[in-house]
Motif scaffolding. Structure first.
Motif, PDB file in Angstrom:
ATOM      1  N   SER A  58      -0.939 -23.861 -26.256  1.00 55.69           N
ATOM      2  CA  SER A  58       0.191 -22.753 -25.817  1.00 55.69           C
ATOM      3  C   SER A  58       0.783 -22.097 -26.994  1.00 55.69           C
ATOM      4  O   SER A  58       1.023 -20.792 -26.730  1.00 55.69           O
ATOM      5  CB  SER A  58       1.356 -23.651 -25.114  1.00 55.69           C
ATOM      6  OG  SER A  58       0.724 -24.323 -23.943  1.00 55.69           O
ATOM      7  N   PHE A  59       1.315 -22.820 -28.089  1.00 57.67           N
ATOM      8  CA  PHE A  59       2.169 -22.095 -28.936  1.00 57.67           C
ATOM      9  C   PHE A  59       1.080 -21.173 -29.772  1.00 57.67           C
ATOM     10  O   PHE A  59       1.380 -20.114 -30.323  1.00 57.67           O
ATOM     11  CB  PHE A  59       2.789 -22.784 -29.934  1.00 57.67           C
ATOM     12  CG  PHE A  59       4.090 -23.484 -29.444  1.00 57.67           C
ATOM     13  CD1 PHE A  59       5.225 -22.867 -29.614  1.00 57.67           C
ATOM     14  CD2 PHE A  59       3.975 -24.582 -28.572  1.00 57.67           C
ATOM     15  CE1 PHE A  59       6.415 -23.108 -29.162  1.00 57.67           C
ATOM     16  CE2 PHE A  59       5.344 -24.890 -27.986  1.00 57.67           C
ATOM     17  CZ  PHE A  59       6.543 -24.210 -28.265  1.00 57.67           C
ATOM     18  N   LEU A  60      -0.265 -21.585 -29.989  1.00 57.12           N
ATOM     19  CA  LEU A  60      -1.036 -20.759 -30.809  1.00 57.12           C
ATOM     20  C   LEU A  60      -1.565 -19.607 -30.163  1.00 57.12           C
ATOM     21  O   LEU A  60      -1.775 -18.462 -30.519  1.00 57.12           O
ATOM     22  CB  LEU A  60      -2.380 -21.627 -30.907  1.00 57.12           C
ATOM     23  CG  LEU A  60      -3.628 -21.266 -31.803  1.00 57.12           C
ATOM     24  CD1 LEU A  60      -3.129 -20.565 -33.141  1.00 57.12           C
ATOM     25  CD2 LEU A  60      -4.781 -22.018 -31.670  1.00 57.12           C
ATOM     26  N   LEU A  61      -1.732 -19.654 -28.793  1.00 54.88           N
ATOM     27  CA  LEU A  61      -2.095 -18.377 -27.907  1.00 54.88           C
ATOM     28  C   LEU A  61      -1.195 -17.504 -27.995  1.00 54.88           C
ATOM     29  O   LEU A  61      -1.144 -16.268 -27.902  1.00 54.88           O
ATOM     30  CB  LEU A  61      -2.597 -18.854 -26.569  1.00 54.88           C
ATOM     31  CG  LEU A  61      -4.011 -19.717 -26.319  1.00 54.88           C
ATOM     32  CD1 LEU A  61      -4.369 -19.878 -25.135  1.00 54.88           C
ATOM     33  CD2 LEU A  61      -5.225 -18.849 -27.222  1.00 54.88           C
ATOM     34  N   ALA A  62       0.171 -17.994 -27.607  1.00 51.48           N
ATOM     35  CA  ALA A  62       1.485 -17.169 -27.777  1.00 51.48           C
ATOM     36  C   ALA A  62       1.638 -16.426 -29.157  1.00 51.48           C
ATOM     37  O   ALA A  62       2.016 -15.323 -29.212  1.00 51.48           O
ATOM     38  CB  ALA A  62       2.782 -18.063 -27.495  1.00 51.48           C
ATOM     39  N   ALA A  63       1.364 -17.341 -30.055  1.00 53.45           N
ATOM     40  CA  ALA A  63       1.519 -16.546 -31.597  1.00 53.45           C
ATOM     41  C   ALA A  63       0.541 -15.548 -31.650  1.00 53.45           C
ATOM     42  O   ALA A  63       1.109 -14.353 -32.213  1.00 53.45           O
ATOM     43  CB  ALA A  63       1.436 -17.788 -32.673  1.00 53.45           C
ATOM     44  N   ILE A  64      -0.676 -15.776 -31.300  1.00 52.64           N
ATOM     45  CA  ILE A  64      -1.632 -14.681 -31.616  1.00 52.64           C
ATOM     46  C   ILE A  64      -1.476 -13.572 -30.572  1.00 52.64           C
ATOM     47  O   ILE A  64      -1.499 -12.415 -30.970  1.00 52.64           O
ATOM     48  CB  ILE A  64      -3.081 -15.386 -31.169  1.00 52.64           C
ATOM     49  CG1 ILE A  64      -3.576 -16.551 -32.102  1.00 52.64           C
ATOM     50  CG2 ILE A  64      -4.120 -13.985 -31.046  1.00 52.64           C
ATOM     51  CD1 ILE A  64      -4.845 -17.327 -31.578  1.00 52.64           C
ATOM     52  N   ALA A  65      -0.968 -13.735 -29.307  1.00 47.46           N
ATOM     53  CA  ALA A  65      -0.691 -12.491 -28.539  1.00 47.46           C
ATOM     54  C   ALA A  65       0.525 -11.773 -29.143  1.00 47.46           C
ATOM     55  O   ALA A  65       0.557 -10.608 -29.063  1.00 47.46           O
ATOM     56  CB  ALA A  65      -0.313 -13.177 -27.115  1.00 47.46           C
ATOM     57  N   THR A  66       1.360 -12.608 -29.808  1.00 47.95           N
ATOM     58  CA  THR A  66       2.695 -11.925 -30.345  1.00 47.95           C
ATOM     59  C   THR A  66       2.193 -11.145 -31.433  1.00 47.95           C
ATOM     60  O   THR A  66       2.684  -9.933 -31.600  1.00 47.95           O
ATOM     61  CB  THR A  66       3.846 -12.879 -30.510  1.00 47.95           C
ATOM     62  OG1 THR A  66       4.204 -13.575 -29.324  1.00 47.95           O
ATOM     63  CG2 THR A  66       5.034 -11.949 -31.169  1.00 47.95           C
ATOM     64  N   LEU A  67       1.439 -11.707 -32.114  1.00 46.78           N
ATOM     65  CA  LEU A  67       1.086 -10.777 -33.457  1.00 46.78           C
ATOM     66  C   LEU A  67       0.089  -9.716 -33.113  1.00 46.78           C
ATOM     67  O   LEU A  67       0.300  -8.358 -33.570  1.00 46.78           O
ATOM     68  CB  LEU A  67       0.138 -11.725 -34.327  1.00 46.78           C
ATOM     69  CG  LEU A  67      -0.616 -11.240 -35.433  1.00 46.78           C
ATOM     70  CD1 LEU A  67       0.444 -10.518 -36.442  1.00 46.78           C
ATOM     71  CD2 LEU A  67      -1.616 -12.245 -36.265  1.00 46.78           C
ATOM     72  N   VAL A  68      -0.734  -9.617 -31.955  1.00 44.71           N
ATOM     73  CA  VAL A  68      -1.391  -8.540 -31.414  1.00 44.71           C
ATOM     74  C   VAL A  68      -0.520  -7.464 -31.057  1.00 44.71           C
ATOM     75  O   VAL A  68      -0.540  -6.191 -31.060  1.00 44.71           O
ATOM     76  CB  VAL A  68      -2.456  -8.911 -30.529  1.00 44.71           C
ATOM     77  CG1 VAL A  68      -2.984  -7.749 -29.798  1.00 44.71           C
ATOM     78  CG2 VAL A  68      -3.495  -9.949 -31.151  1.00 44.71           C
ATOM     79  N   CYS A  69       0.572  -7.791 -30.286  1.00 44.24           N
ATOM     80  CA  CYS A  69       1.578  -7.134 -29.799  1.00 44.24           C
ATOM     81  C   CYS A  69       2.385  -6.268 -30.815  1.00 44.24           C
ATOM     82  O   CYS A  69       2.500  -5.156 -30.963  1.00 44.24           O
ATOM     83  CB  CYS A  69       2.626  -7.876 -28.960  1.00 44.24           C
ATOM     84  SG  CYS A  69       1.907  -8.092 -27.484  1.00 44.24           S
ATOM     85  N   ILE A  70       2.508  -7.244 -32.093  1.00 44.05           N
ATOM     86  CA  ILE A  70       3.233  -6.579 -33.328  1.00 44.05           C
ATOM     87  C   ILE A  70       2.362  -5.359 -33.669  1.00 44.05           C
ATOM     88  O   ILE A  70       2.626  -3.975 -34.169  1.00 44.05           O
ATOM     89  CB  ILE A  70       3.640  -7.490 -34.244  1.00 44.05           C
ATOM     90  CG1 ILE A  70       4.772  -8.594 -33.625  1.00 44.05           C
ATOM     91  CG2 ILE A  70       4.153  -6.780 -35.444  1.00 44.05           C
ATOM     92  CD1 ILE A  70       5.089  -9.710 -34.738  1.00 44.05           C
ATOM     93  N   LEU A  71       0.965  -5.739 -34.108  1.00 43.62           N
ATOM     94  CA  LEU A  71      -0.056  -4.795 -34.700  1.00 43.62           C
ATOM     95  C   LEU A  71      -0.153  -3.469 -33.854  1.00 43.62           C
ATOM     96  O   LEU A  71      -0.382  -2.473 -34.209  1.00 43.62           O
ATOM     97  CB  LEU A  71      -1.292  -5.492 -34.974  1.00 43.62           C
ATOM     98  CG  LEU A  71      -1.192  -6.625 -35.823  1.00 43.62           C
ATOM     99  CD1 LEU A  71      -2.644  -7.221 -35.900  1.00 43.62           C
ATOM    100  CD2 LEU A  71      -0.732  -6.383 -37.216  1.00 43.62           C
TER     101      LEU A  71
END
Length: 296
Positions: A58-71
């Protein structure tokens, strides 16, 4: 007199918070610390080790999604803040337009696009992509004598981590763009002009002035994207095809699923809330440090 008036005016809000925030939280704590017979126990928390994989996923997928949203969101917010007012109004409307639709319907629309006979696979099939892949596989089979699949009829988008991340990014990207945009828009142009007058080039102006000043918006966006991403269950259930269990799915199963156990579900909810609060505290401290560095 003024203090009494403010106290009376704030009474409905305090009552609302007590009934719908504090009271449910107390109930969750009680359930998390008791058994089905209402005996005090910590077994609900020690059993969290059985769900380490779910927490990590959960935290890994949420972190990846957050990073993609930043980029994706930061350049969009920057260009939006530097655009003409007319274009800015249209762009803001287009960004907010999907949010006017129900969250569940937006997620279902991706199922329509990505399912086996969905729009994406249908278009690829009509373009001959699958025939080309099958032809290449047959040629490799004849050349190398391998056992590659030769009957590719669709791409299995649903049920993958990538599709779940796509759903998170699509649903929560506006919550990254808008806070960053609001902060960049308020940066005084004179600050940028002063940096340019002091000899800073475009890259230095961005890295030394614009990005540090926009960091509060970035941190707000991270909070607004990461928290719903780590706790979502609709996206993982629909786009994950039931194969991607996240914390939201785990909690939902404990309260409404076949594995009904509200005590374990409350414990998982409480642990997740504590972890999220710790992450928010770290991000806030990081933001304060960056703000002090800019001021210095």
């Amino acid at each position: 007199m003024k203090n009494k008036l403010l106290a009376w005016l704030s009474a409905p809000y305090i009552l609302w918070m007590a009934l719908f925030v504090v009271a449910p939280l107390v109930v969750v704590v009680i359930y998390a610390c008791t058994t089905a017979d209402w005996d005090l126990t910590l077994q609900n928390f020690t059993g969290m080790f059985n769900y380490v994989t779910v927490f990590g996923r959960s935290f890994l997928l949420a972190a990846i999604a957050t990073l993609v949203c930043i980029l994706a969101g930061y350049p969009a917010a920057y260009l939006l803040a530097r655009s003409r007012p007319g274009f800015r109004r249209i762009a803001n409307m287009l960004i907010m337009l999907p949010m006017w639709m129900n969250f569940l319907l937006r997620t279902y629309s991706w199922m329509f696009l990505l399912e086996r006979n969905g729009l994406v696979n249908t278009v690829l099939r009509n373009l001959g992509v699958f025939s080309l892949i099958n032809g290449v596989n047959e040629g490799l089979n004849g050349l190398l004598g391998t056992a590659l699949p030769t009957d590719v009829a669709y791409f299995g988008f649903l049920g993958s981590y990538g599709t779940v991340i796509l759903g998170m990014v699509y649903n929560f990207l506006p919550f990254m763009i808008l806070p960053i945009f609001s902060v960049i828009e308020k940066i005084d142009p004179k600050v940028i002009e002063a940096a340019q007058d002091l000899g800073a080039n475009s890259r230095q102006v961005f890295s030394k002035v614009i990005f540090p000043l926009s960091l509060p918006g970035v941190l707000s966006g991270v909070t607004m994207v990461f928290i719903p991403s780590v706790s979502t269950f609709v996206i993982s259930r629909l786009l994950g095809g039931g194969k991607t269990t996240l914390l939201g799915d785990l909690i939902e199963m404990q309260f409404t699923g076949s594995a009904y156990d509200p005590h374990v579900g409350s414990a998982v909810s409480l642990v997740m809330m504590v972890i999220v609060l710790v992450c928010m505290g770290i991000m806030n401290r990081f933001g304060e440090g960056e703000s002090e560095a800019v001021l210095l």
